[in-house]
Enzyme design. Structure first.
Site, PDB file in Angstrom:
ATOM      1  N   ASP A 207      48.154 -13.866  22.227  1.00  9.77           N
ATOM      2  CA  ASP A 207      49.501 -14.420  22.053  1.00  9.77           C
ATOM      3  C   ASP A 207      49.427 -15.820  21.478  1.00  9.77           C
ATOM      4  O   ASP A 207      48.394 -16.497  21.518  1.00  9.77           O
ATOM      5  CB  ASP A 207      50.342 -14.343  23.332  1.00  9.77           C
ATOM      6  N   GLU A 250      55.680 -13.055  22.507  1.00 10.34           N
ATOM      7  CA  GLU A 250      54.696 -13.524  21.529  1.00 10.34           C
ATOM      8  C   GLU A 250      53.333 -12.923  21.789  1.00 10.34           C
ATOM      9  O   GLU A 250      52.329 -13.430  21.304  1.00 10.34           O
ATOM     10  CB  GLU A 250      54.615 -15.057  21.544  1.00 10.34           C
TER      11      GLU A 250
END
Length: 415
Positions: A207, A250
Site C-alpha cells: 500500500d 490504497e
C-alpha cells in the site's frame, strides 16, 4: 465498557443469517465509491439535512460506506441509533431525539449542536436480511412528509441495487484492476492448482505510504490520480498470468504463479522502484510517492488463500513498522500461520468477556482455526491479555490470551 448481550432484538439464528448476508456483499472496509457518495449527497440535498450516511452493520459497529456532514467513519453498535431500526421493515423516524427516551441521554444528543432529527431506513436484501441503513440526520427537530418518506424508501432501494451491481463487478471503477472479490476468486483457483501440483506460488501485498497525508495535503481528487497512476505503473511489470487487484483503499495485491520467494521479492522491488519514479507535474509542493511491500510464498501442505494473504499482510505490516518504502518477506509473525493451521474465514457475532463477566465487548469474529481466532472490534486498547471469547449463535466459548494486538483487531490463542 459493558455491552448488552443482545444488541439487536433478533433471534441468534436470524442474526447469524444476517451476518452471512453482509459477508456476501464483501463491502466492509472497502474504499469510497462514487455511486454511494452520490446517494449520500442526494439524501442531504433532497431532505435539507446536515448529515447523511450509507452504512453497513456487522457484529460490533455501524460502518460508513459513504457519508456527508460527519468526520466519523464508523460507530460502535452500542452508540448507534440504527440498532433500533435494524429489526424493522420500514423507516424509523425520530422527529426530536431529545424527547425520545431511547436517545435522550446519548452523548450524540446532549452534545452542542447535537442530534435532534434522525431518519433511518434499513437496507434489505432480496432474501429479507437487513444489512445496513441509510440515514438522514439534523440538529433541528423536524418531520418527514409522506412524499419524503417514499423518496427515502426509493433511495434505500437504489443503494441495494448499487450493492448488487457491485457484487457482480470484477473491475475496480477507479483503477481498472480487479476488485477484491474478483481477485480472491481468481487467486483461489491458482492456490488450488499450486496445492494439487505442489508448484510454486507467491503473493505480494502493498500500500501507498502516508496516503492520508496525500489526501489531506492535495485533496481526494489528487489521491485518485495517484491510485490510477500507480496501477498504470504496476501493470507493465507483471506477467499476463499474474493477478493484480485492489484490496482496500490504497492497498493492492499481486498473485505470482510459478514464483518462489526470491522471484517474488525481485518483483516487489521492481514495483517499489517504479512507484518511486512516478511524477505529478504541477503539484505544489512536489508530490512524491512510495509504497511498502509484504511478500509471502505458498506452502502447499499448510496454506489456503486466506493464510497466504495473511502472511503477506504481516510482512507488509513489518515493512510499515520498520520505516516504510521497503519490501519485506514473511518471517512467521502470526499465530495461525506460524502454527500452519487452516484458517476458516467467517463473519460471526462474538463477545469478549473479562473482569469476572463485569465487562463485555462486542466483536466480529473474522477467522477461526483449531486453537485461535481473529476478531475485529472498535478499539483493542482496553482489552486485557486474558479474555473469554463467546459466539452466542453456536453456544461456543473459549478461554483465550491475546497473541497479537492491533488497534482494531486481535489474534487470540485458545487454552
Amino acid at each position: 465498557m459493558t455491552a448488552a448481550l443482545n444488541m439487536f432484538p433478533l433471534p441468534l439464528k436470524t442474526e447469524e443469517e444476517r451476518l452471512t448476508a453482509v459477508e456476501r456483499y464483501d463491502i466492509l472496509d472497502t474504499p469510497p465509491e462514487p455511486a454511494f457518495d452520490r446517494i449520500a449527497t442526494l439524501v442531504r440535498l433532497i431532505f435539507g439535512v446536515e448529515t447523511s450516511i450509507v452504512s453497513l452493520i456487522d457484529a460490533h459497529r455501524q460502518w460508513y460506506k459513504a457519508s456527508e456532514g460527519t468526520p466519523l467513519k464508523e460507530v460502535p453498535i452500542g452508540e448507534t441509533f440504527c440498532r433500533y431500526a435494524m429489526p424493522g421493515t420500514d423507516a424509523m423516524i425520530v422527529p426530536d431525539a431529545s424527547q425520545d427516551e431511547r436517545f435522550c441521554d446519548s452523548p450524540h444528543v446532549k452534545a452542542d449542536h447535537g442530534v435532534r432529527f434522525y431518519a433511518s431506513m434499513p437496507l434489505t436484501t432480496e432474501d429479507g436480511h437487513n444489512i445496513g441503513t441509510i440515514c438522514a440526520i439534523d440538529s433541528q427537530p423536524r418531520q418527514f412528509s409522506v412524499r419524503e418518506l417514499e423518496i427515502f424508501r426509493e433511495l434505500a432501494r437504489i443503494v441495494m441495487s448499487e450493492m448488487e451491481l457491485r457484487r457482480l463487478a470484477t473491475t475496480d471503477g477507479l483503477t481498472g484492476v480487479s476488485t477484491r472479490r474478483a481477485f480472491k476468486e481468481d487467486a483461489e483457483k491458482y492456490v488450488a492448482l499450486a496445492r494439487r501440483h505442489r508448484s510454486q506460488l507467491s503473493a505480494i501485498t502493498f500500500d501507498i505510504d502516508r496516503f492520508k497525508a496525500i489526501n489531506d495535503t492535495y485533496g481526494h481528487a489528487a489521491g485518485d490520480v495517484v491510485l490510477k497512476a500507480m496501477a498504470r505503473a504496476v501493470e507493465p511489470i507483471l506477467r499476463q498470468s499474474d493477478i493484480f487487484g485492489r484490496l482496500g483503499g490504497e492497498e493492492f495485491g499481486v498473485i505470482l504463479p510459478d514464483a518462489d520467494a526470491s522471484a517474488a521479492m525481485a518483483v516487489a522491488e521492481k514495483l517499489r522502484h517504479a512507484l518511486l519514479e512516478l511524477r505529478f507535474p504541477g503539484s505544489r509542493p512536489a508530490l512524491l510517492v512510495s509504497a511498502s511491500f509484504g511478500v509471502a510464498s505458498f506452502d502447499p501442505g499448510a496454506d489456503d488463500y486466506d493464510s497466504l494473504m495473511l502472511k503477506a499482510d504481516e510482512a507488509l505490516y513489518e515493512a510499515k513498522r520498520t520505516g516504510r518504502n521497503r519490501s519485506v518477506p514473511w518471517s512467521g509473525a502470526t499465530v495461525a500461520t506460524t502454527k500452519q493451521v487452516e484458517r476458516r474465514r467467517v463473519l460471526k457475532a462474538g463477545k469478549l468477556v473479562f473482569s469476572d463477566r463485569r465487562a463485555v465487548i462486542d466483536c466480529t469474529v473474522r477467522a477461526l482455526w483449531e486453537n485461535g481466532a481473529e476478531v475485529q472490534l472498535s478499539s483493542s486498547s482496553d482489552v486485557p491479555d486474558d479474555v473469554t471469547l463467546e459466539i452466542p449463535s453456536g453456544n461456543f466459548k473459549w478461554d483465550a490470551r491475546v497473541a497479537i494486538r492491533r488497534p482494531n483487531s486481535l489474534e487470540l490463542a485458545f487454552g
